[in-house]
Design a protein around this motif. Structure first.
Motif, PDB file in Angstrom:
ATOM      1  N   PRO A 237      51.730  57.272  49.318  1.00  0.00           N
ATOM      2  CA  PRO A 237      51.279  55.954  49.780  1.00  0.00           C
ATOM      3  C   PRO A 237      49.782  55.857  50.081  1.00  0.00           C
ATOM      4  N   ALA A 238      49.207  56.874  50.710  1.00  0.00           N
ATOM      5  CA  ALA A 238      47.774  56.820  51.035  1.00  0.00           C
ATOM      6  C   ALA A 238      46.917  56.798  49.765  1.00  0.00           C
ATOM      7  N   LEU A 239      47.278  57.625  48.791  1.00  0.00           N
ATOM      8  CA  LEU A 239      46.537  57.658  47.535  1.00  0.00           C
ATOM      9  C   LEU A 239      46.740  56.356  46.773  1.00  0.00           C
ATOM     10  N   SER A 240      47.947  55.830  46.761  1.00  0.00           N
ATOM     11  CA  SER A 240      48.219  54.549  46.106  1.00  0.00           C
ATOM     12  C   SER A 240      47.385  53.432  46.718  1.00  0.00           C
ATOM     13  N   ALA A 241      47.248  53.444  48.042  1.00  0.00           N
ATOM     14  CA  ALA A 241      46.446  52.425  48.725  1.00  0.00           C
ATOM     15  C   ALA A 241      44.980  52.545  48.319  1.00  0.00           C
ATOM     16  N   ASP A 242      44.466  53.779  48.264  1.00  0.00           N
ATOM     17  CA  ASP A 242      43.080  53.989  47.816  1.00  0.00           C
ATOM     18  C   ASP A 242      42.877  53.441  46.415  1.00  0.00           C
ATOM     19  N   ILE A 243      43.806  53.723  45.540  1.00  0.00           N
ATOM     20  CA  ILE A 243      43.708  53.279  44.158  1.00  0.00           C
ATOM     21  C   ILE A 243      43.710  51.756  44.089  1.00  0.00           C
ATOM     22  N   ARG A 244      44.591  51.110  44.850  1.00  0.00           N
ATOM     23  CA  ARG A 244      44.654  49.642  44.846  1.00  0.00           C
ATOM     24  C   ARG A 244      43.371  49.012  45.384  1.00  0.00           C
ATOM     25  N   VAL A 245      42.812  49.606  46.434  1.00  0.00           N
ATOM     26  CA  VAL A 245      41.564  49.082  47.006  1.00  0.00           C
ATOM     27  C   VAL A 245      40.423  49.218  45.994  1.00  0.00           C
ATOM     28  N   LEU A 246      40.332  50.368  45.362  1.00  0.00           N
ATOM     29  CA  LEU A 246      39.285  50.571  44.363  1.00  0.00           C
ATOM     30  C   LEU A 246      39.453  49.610  43.186  1.00  0.00           C
ATOM     31  N   ARG A 247      40.694  49.427  42.758  1.00  0.00           N
ATOM     32  CA  ARG A 247      40.934  48.521  41.639  1.00  0.00           C
ATOM     33  C   ARG A 247      40.583  47.087  42.030  1.00  0.00           C
ATOM     34  N   GLY A 248      40.892  46.702  43.270  1.00  0.00           N
ATOM     35  CA  GLY A 248      40.539  45.365  43.734  1.00  0.00           C
ATOM     36  C   GLY A 248      39.028  45.143  43.729  1.00  0.00           C
ATOM     37  N   SER A 249      38.290  46.128  44.202  1.00  0.00           N
ATOM     38  CA  SER A 249      36.828  46.043  44.195  1.00  0.00           C
ATOM     39  C   SER A 249      36.294  45.957  42.772  1.00  0.00           C
ATOM     40  N   LEU A 250      36.830  46.791  41.916  1.00  0.00           N
ATOM     41  CA  LEU A 250      36.408  46.814  40.522  1.00  0.00           C
ATOM     42  C   LEU A 250      36.753  45.503  39.828  1.00  0.00           C
ATOM     43  N   ASP A 251      37.926  44.967  40.092  1.00  0.00           N
ATOM     44  CA  ASP A 251      38.331  43.703  39.478  1.00  0.00           C
ATOM     45  C   ASP A 251      37.446  42.547  39.926  1.00  0.00           C
ATOM     46  N   ALA A 252      37.045  42.538  41.191  1.00  0.00           N
ATOM     47  CA  ALA A 252      36.148  41.487  41.686  1.00  0.00           C
ATOM     48  C   ALA A 252      34.802  41.563  40.968  1.00  0.00           C
ATOM     49  N   MET A 253      34.296  42.771  40.797  1.00  0.00           N
ATOM     50  CA  MET A 253      33.034  42.954  40.086  1.00  0.00           C
ATOM     51  C   MET A 253      33.164  42.516  38.634  1.00  0.00           C
ATOM     52  N   ARG A 254      34.267  42.878  38.007  1.00  0.00           N
ATOM     53  CA  ARG A 254      34.491  42.497  36.612  1.00  0.00           C
ATOM     54  C   ARG A 254      34.546  40.979  36.464  1.00  0.00           C
ATOM     55  N   ALA A 255      35.148  40.298  37.428  1.00  0.00           N
ATOM     56  CA  ALA A 255      35.222  38.835  37.378  1.00  0.00           C
ATOM     57  C   ALA A 255      33.828  38.213  37.480  1.00  0.00           C
ATOM     58  N   GLU A 256      32.992  38.769  38.357  1.00  0.00           N
ATOM     59  CA  GLU A 256      31.626  38.266  38.487  1.00  0.00           C
ATOM     60  C   GLU A 256      30.829  38.473  37.212  1.00  0.00           C
ATOM     61  N   VAL A 257      30.971  39.635  36.602  1.00  0.00           N
ATOM     62  CA  VAL A 257      30.260  39.918  35.357  1.00  0.00           C
ATOM     63  C   VAL A 257      30.772  39.002  34.238  1.00  0.00           C
ATOM     64  N   ALA A 258      32.077  38.759  34.210  1.00  0.00           N
ATOM     65  CA  ALA A 258      32.629  37.855  33.198  1.00  0.00           C
ATOM     66  C   ALA A 258      32.072  36.442  33.369  1.00  0.00           C
ATOM     67  N   ALA A 259      31.933  35.991  34.613  1.00  0.00           N
ATOM     68  CA  ALA A 259      31.368  34.658  34.866  1.00  0.00           C
ATOM     69  C   ALA A 259      29.909  34.614  34.419  1.00  0.00           C
ATOM     70  N   ALA A 260      29.163  35.682  34.684  1.00  0.00           N
ATOM     71  CA  ALA A 260      27.770  35.738  34.247  1.00  0.00           C
ATOM     72  C   ALA A 260      27.681  35.754  32.725  1.00  0.00           C
ATOM     73  N   THR A 261      28.583  36.495  32.097  1.00  0.00           N
ATOM     74  CA  THR A 261      28.593  36.568  30.633  1.00  0.00           C
ATOM     75  C   THR A 261      28.853  35.203  30.028  1.00  0.00           C
ATOM     76  N   ALA A 262      29.703  34.421  30.649  1.00  0.00           N
ATOM     77  CA  ALA A 262      29.972  33.079  30.152  1.00  0.00           C
ATOM     78  C   ALA A 262      28.710  32.217  30.201  1.00  0.00           C
ATOM     79  N   LYS A 263      27.880  32.435  31.206  1.00  0.00           N
ATOM     80  CA  LYS A 263      26.619  31.698  31.277  1.00  0.00           C
ATOM     81  C   LYS A 263      25.666  32.134  30.170  1.00  0.00           C
ATOM     82  N   PHE A 264      25.692  33.426  29.827  1.00  0.00           N
ATOM     83  CA  PHE A 264      24.842  33.917  28.737  1.00  0.00           C
ATOM     84  C   PHE A 264      25.254  33.308  27.413  1.00  0.00           C
ATOM     85  N   SER A 265      26.534  33.095  27.240  1.00  0.00           N
ATOM     86  CA  SER A 265      27.061  32.642  25.960  1.00  0.00           C
ATOM     87  C   SER A 265      26.795  31.171  25.699  1.00  0.00           C
TER      88      SER A 265
END
Length: 105
Positions: free
Chosen positions: A76-104
């Motif tokens: 459970p502790a490792l699973s929680a770490d993985i989920r938190v990291l994935r959440g952070s990474l997904d938020a960053m990916r969403a921001e980059v995707a929004a920026a990419t849409a502006k470039f396009s």
């Protein structure tokens, strides 16, 4: 989950935690460039697009790795770490995707 696999995941998580702030700065730079390009109605150069593609490829690879790790029935502790990291990474990916849409546009 085997101890060797857990040790490997923990080692990779350390690397990921060190890389996230660097990618965050890169994402913020790209978002700022996108906003500036949009305001100026300027075209984005190829070097910037290469940065965008590189960040998207890297973060997508880590996203897929984190999803795989989540499916491995970790403690459970490792699973929680993985989920938190994935959440952070997904938020960053969403921001980059929004920026990419502006470039396009």
């Amino acid at each position: 989950m085997e101890k060797n696999q857990i040790d490997d995941i923990n080692a990779q998580i350390i690397k990921l935690r060190a890389a996230l702030p660097i990618w965050g700065v890169e994402a913020n730079d790209l978002i700022e460039l996108a906003d500036n390009a949009e305001r100026a109605a300027a075209a984005v150069d190829e070097r910037t697009m290469q940065r965008v593609r590189g960040l998207i490829e890297t973060t997508t690879g880590w996203h897929n790795t984190l999803l795989y790790w989540e499916e491995q029935n970790a403690a459970p502790a490792l699973s929680a770490d993985i989920r938190v990291l994935r959440g952070s990474l997904d938020a960053m990916r969403a921001e980059v995707a929004a920026a990419t849409a502006k470039f396009s546009t």
